[in-house]
Design a protein around this motif. Structure first.
Motif, PDB file in Angstrom:
ATOM      1  N   PHE A  57       0.837  -1.196   0.000  1.00 17.97           N
ATOM      2  CA  PHE A  57       0.000   0.000   0.000  1.00 17.97           C
ATOM      3  C   PHE A  57       0.871   1.246   0.000  1.00 17.97           C
ATOM      4  O   PHE A  57       2.032   1.223   0.399  1.00 17.97           O
ATOM      5  CB  PHE A  57      -0.934   0.029   1.216  1.00 17.97           C
ATOM      6  CG  PHE A  57      -0.226   0.045   2.548  1.00 17.97           C
ATOM      7  CD1 PHE A  57       0.232   1.236   3.102  1.00 17.97           C
ATOM      8  CD2 PHE A  57      -0.010  -1.127   3.255  1.00 17.97           C
ATOM      9  CE1 PHE A  57       0.886   1.254   4.324  1.00 17.97           C
ATOM     10  CE2 PHE A  57       0.638  -1.123   4.481  1.00 17.97           C
ATOM     11  CZ  PHE A  57       1.088   0.075   5.018  1.00 17.97           C
ATOM     12  N   SER A  58       0.278   2.327  -0.460  1.00 18.62           N
ATOM     13  CA  SER A  58       0.892   3.655  -0.377  1.00 18.62           C
ATOM     14  C   SER A  58      -0.246   4.668  -0.360  1.00 18.62           C
ATOM     15  O   SER A  58      -1.006   4.768  -1.327  1.00 18.62           O
ATOM     16  CB  SER A  58       1.819   3.901  -1.578  1.00 18.62           C
ATOM     17  OG  SER A  58       2.429   5.179  -1.470  1.00 18.62           O
ATOM     18  N   GLU A  59      -0.378   5.380   0.748  1.00 18.82           N
ATOM     19  CA  GLU A  59      -1.477   6.331   0.924  1.00 18.82           C
ATOM     20  C   GLU A  59      -0.949   7.617   1.560  1.00 18.82           C
ATOM     21  O   GLU A  59       0.029   7.593   2.314  1.00 18.82           O
ATOM     22  CB  GLU A  59      -2.569   5.745   1.822  1.00 18.82           C
ATOM     23  CG  GLU A  59      -3.471   4.735   1.136  1.00 18.82           C
ATOM     24  CD  GLU A  59      -4.424   5.371   0.132  1.00 18.82           C
ATOM     25  OE1 GLU A  59      -4.965   6.460   0.413  1.00 18.82           O
ATOM     26  OE2 GLU A  59      -4.611   4.782  -0.945  1.00 18.82           O
ATOM     27  N   THR A  60      -1.606   8.718   1.268  1.00 17.98           N
ATOM     28  CA  THR A  60      -1.290   9.989   1.914  1.00 17.98           C
ATOM     29  C   THR A  60      -2.412  10.356   2.864  1.00 17.98           C
ATOM     30  O   THR A  60      -3.581  10.418   2.470  1.00 17.98           O
ATOM     31  CB  THR A  60      -1.093  11.103   0.874  1.00 17.98           C
ATOM     32  OG1 THR A  60       0.026  10.783   0.045  1.00 17.98           O
ATOM     33  CG2 THR A  60      -0.817  12.438   1.557  1.00 17.98           C
ATOM     34  N   ALA A  92       4.635   0.118   8.130  1.00 18.53           N
ATOM     35  CA  ALA A  92       4.436   1.316   7.317  1.00 18.53           C
ATOM     36  C   ALA A  92       5.601   2.274   7.515  1.00 18.53           C
ATOM     37  O   ALA A  92       5.974   2.577   8.651  1.00 18.53           O
ATOM     38  CB  ALA A  92       3.128   2.001   7.691  1.00 18.53           C
ATOM     39  N   LYS A  93       6.149   2.726   6.407  1.00 19.89           N
ATOM     40  CA  LYS A  93       7.226   3.724   6.446  1.00 19.89           C
ATOM     41  C   LYS A  93       6.617   5.104   6.321  1.00 19.89           C
ATOM     42  O   LYS A  93       5.743   5.344   5.483  1.00 19.89           O
ATOM     43  CB  LYS A  93       8.213   3.487   5.305  1.00 19.89           C
ATOM     44  CG  LYS A  93       9.445   4.380   5.359  1.00 19.89           C
ATOM     45  CD  LYS A  93      10.467   3.967   4.312  1.00 19.89           C
ATOM     46  CE  LYS A  93      11.745   4.779   4.423  1.00 19.89           C
ATOM     47  NZ  LYS A  93      12.767   4.329   3.447  1.00 19.89           N
ATOM     48  N   ILE A 120       2.302   7.140   3.844  1.00 22.44           N
ATOM     49  CA  ILE A 120       2.681   5.862   4.438  1.00 22.44           C
ATOM     50  C   ILE A 120       2.743   4.820   3.332  1.00 22.44           C
ATOM     51  O   ILE A 120       1.888   4.761   2.459  1.00 22.44           O
ATOM     52  CB  ILE A 120       1.692   5.426   5.538  1.00 22.44           C
ATOM     53  CG1 ILE A 120       0.270   5.283   4.976  1.00 22.44           C
ATOM     54  CG2 ILE A 120       1.696   6.411   6.688  1.00 22.44           C
ATOM     55  CD1 ILE A 120      -0.703   4.658   5.949  1.00 22.44           C
ATOM     56  N   SER A 121       3.780   4.015   3.369  1.00 20.98           N
ATOM     57  CA  SER A 121       3.912   2.950   2.374  1.00 20.98           C
ATOM     58  C   SER A 121       4.478   1.724   3.058  1.00 20.98           C
ATOM     59  O   SER A 121       5.336   1.830   3.937  1.00 20.98           O
ATOM     60  CB  SER A 121       4.818   3.389   1.223  1.00 20.98           C
ATOM     61  OG  SER A 121       6.087   3.796   1.712  1.00 20.98           O
ATOM     62  N   GLY A 122       3.982   0.571   2.655  1.00 24.42           N
ATOM     63  CA  GLY A 122       4.466  -0.649   3.284  1.00 24.42           C
ATOM     64  C   GLY A 122       3.681  -1.868   2.884  1.00 24.42           C
ATOM     65  O   GLY A 122       3.148  -1.944   1.766  1.00 24.42           O
ATOM     66  N   TYR A 123       3.581  -2.818   3.814  1.00 22.09           N
ATOM     67  CA  TYR A 123       2.942  -4.099   3.551  1.00 22.09           C
ATOM     68  C   TYR A 123       2.002  -4.454   4.690  1.00 22.09           C
ATOM     69  O   TYR A 123       2.266  -4.132   5.852  1.00 22.09           O
ATOM     70  CB  TYR A 123       3.997  -5.197   3.401  1.00 22.09           C
ATOM     71  CG  TYR A 123       5.081  -4.853   2.412  1.00 22.09           C
ATOM     72  CD1 TYR A 123       4.808  -4.833   1.048  1.00 22.09           C
ATOM     73  CD2 TYR A 123       6.366  -4.515   2.834  1.00 22.09           C
ATOM     74  CE1 TYR A 123       5.784  -4.498   0.129  1.00 22.09           C
ATOM     75  CE2 TYR A 123       7.345  -4.181   1.918  1.00 22.09           C
ATOM     76  CZ  TYR A 123       7.056  -4.176   0.570  1.00 22.09           C
ATOM     77  OH  TYR A 123       8.029  -3.829  -0.327  1.00 22.09           O
ATOM     78  N   VAL A 124       0.915  -5.121   4.351  1.00 26.24           N
ATOM     79  CA  VAL A 124      -0.030  -5.576   5.364  1.00 26.24           C
ATOM     80  C   VAL A 124      -0.496  -6.984   5.019  1.00 26.24           C
ATOM     81  O   VAL A 124      -0.708  -7.316   3.850  1.00 26.24           O
ATOM     82  CB  VAL A 124      -1.245  -4.621   5.479  1.00 26.24           C
ATOM     83  CG1 VAL A 124      -2.003  -4.513   4.169  1.00 26.24           C
ATOM     84  CG2 VAL A 124      -2.174  -5.046   6.616  1.00 26.24           C
ATOM     85  N   ALA A 125      -0.614  -7.810   6.045  1.00 29.98           N
ATOM     86  CA  ALA A 125      -1.143  -9.160   5.890  1.00 29.98           C
ATOM     87  C   ALA A 125      -2.558  -9.175   6.459  1.00 29.98           C
ATOM     88  O   ALA A 125      -2.763  -8.868   7.633  1.00 29.98           O
ATOM     89  CB  ALA A 125      -0.255 -10.167   6.624  1.00 29.98           C
TER      90      ALA A 125
END
Length: 213
Positions: A55-58, A186-187, A199-204
């Motif tokens: 994901f990548s969201e503002t 999330a970075k 925020i950008s990163g990975y989610v399970a």
């Protein structure tokens, strides 16, 4: 003179051959560079328990507008209002505590909204931990996220303020575990001028969730 002429012709032919070979090799290298590395944004990696998504969201944080997209929904990987029932963690800023990421039920968040005449409350809880300046690619694996153990940090080290991390700076990574079982990292990348964080990163997402598809 004939011998010299023959030698010159042969030298020119060899030189021409080398130039053609060099040019061809260079063409292959350029083509490879255009292809580039494998895209790390992986949607679909899974194990028996989880489906993994990138994901990548503002998120825009403004304590005068709880209806703005200042929260993140992990299962849908989208920015949502802080007041949304799907909000899993929220972002905000306050002079004493700096920029923070917190559980929706954090009292500090309610205080920030209350200061602007907005009655805010949420019972939804999320574990949040500051991992610091780590390489987020280390978590690019569904099994790693499955085994991720998140311990709750408290805002300013005080449980009375709620779960979350404050005085965050760009580049830091948080780990989170939502009340419905999503786990992720999330970075953070802040823009103080625009009051926004990307925020950008990975989610399970648990496979028993309707959004794990």
């Amino acid at each position: 003179m004939k011998k010299i002429s023959v030698f010159l012709s042969m030298a020119l032919m060899i030189s021409s051959s080398l130039m053609i070979t060099t040019s061809f090799t260079s063409c292959i290298d350029d083509e490879d560079s255009l292809v580039g590395p494998v895209d790390p944004q992986n949607n679909g990696d899974e194990n028996s328990n989880y489906q993994m998504y990138s994901f990548s969201e503002t998120l825009n944080y403004d304590s005068q507008k709880s209806s703005s997209g200042s929260a993140f929904s992990a299962s849908s990987r989208q920015a949502v209002p802080a007041t949304s029932s799907t909000a899993d963690f929220c972002v905000g800023t306050q002079g004493q505590y700096g920029t923070f990421v917190c559980s929706p039920n954090a009292s500090l968040l309610a205080q920030c909204y209350d200061a602007n005449g907005i009655n805010y409350s949420s019972n939804k809880s999320t574990k949040i931990q500051n991992l610091g300046n780590v390489d987020i690619q280390d978590y690019y694996d569904v099994n790693t996220l499955d085994q991720l153990s998140v311990s709750s940090d408290y805002l300013d080290g005080k449980s009375s303020l709620g779960v979350g991390v404050n005085q965050l700076s760009s580049g830091q990574v948080i780990a989170f575990q939502t009340s419905d079982g999503c786990k992720g990292v999330a970075k953070m990348s802040f823009s103080k001028v625009k009051k926004a964080v990307t925020i950008s990163g990975y989610v399970a997402v648990p496979k028993n969730s309707s959004l794990a598809k």
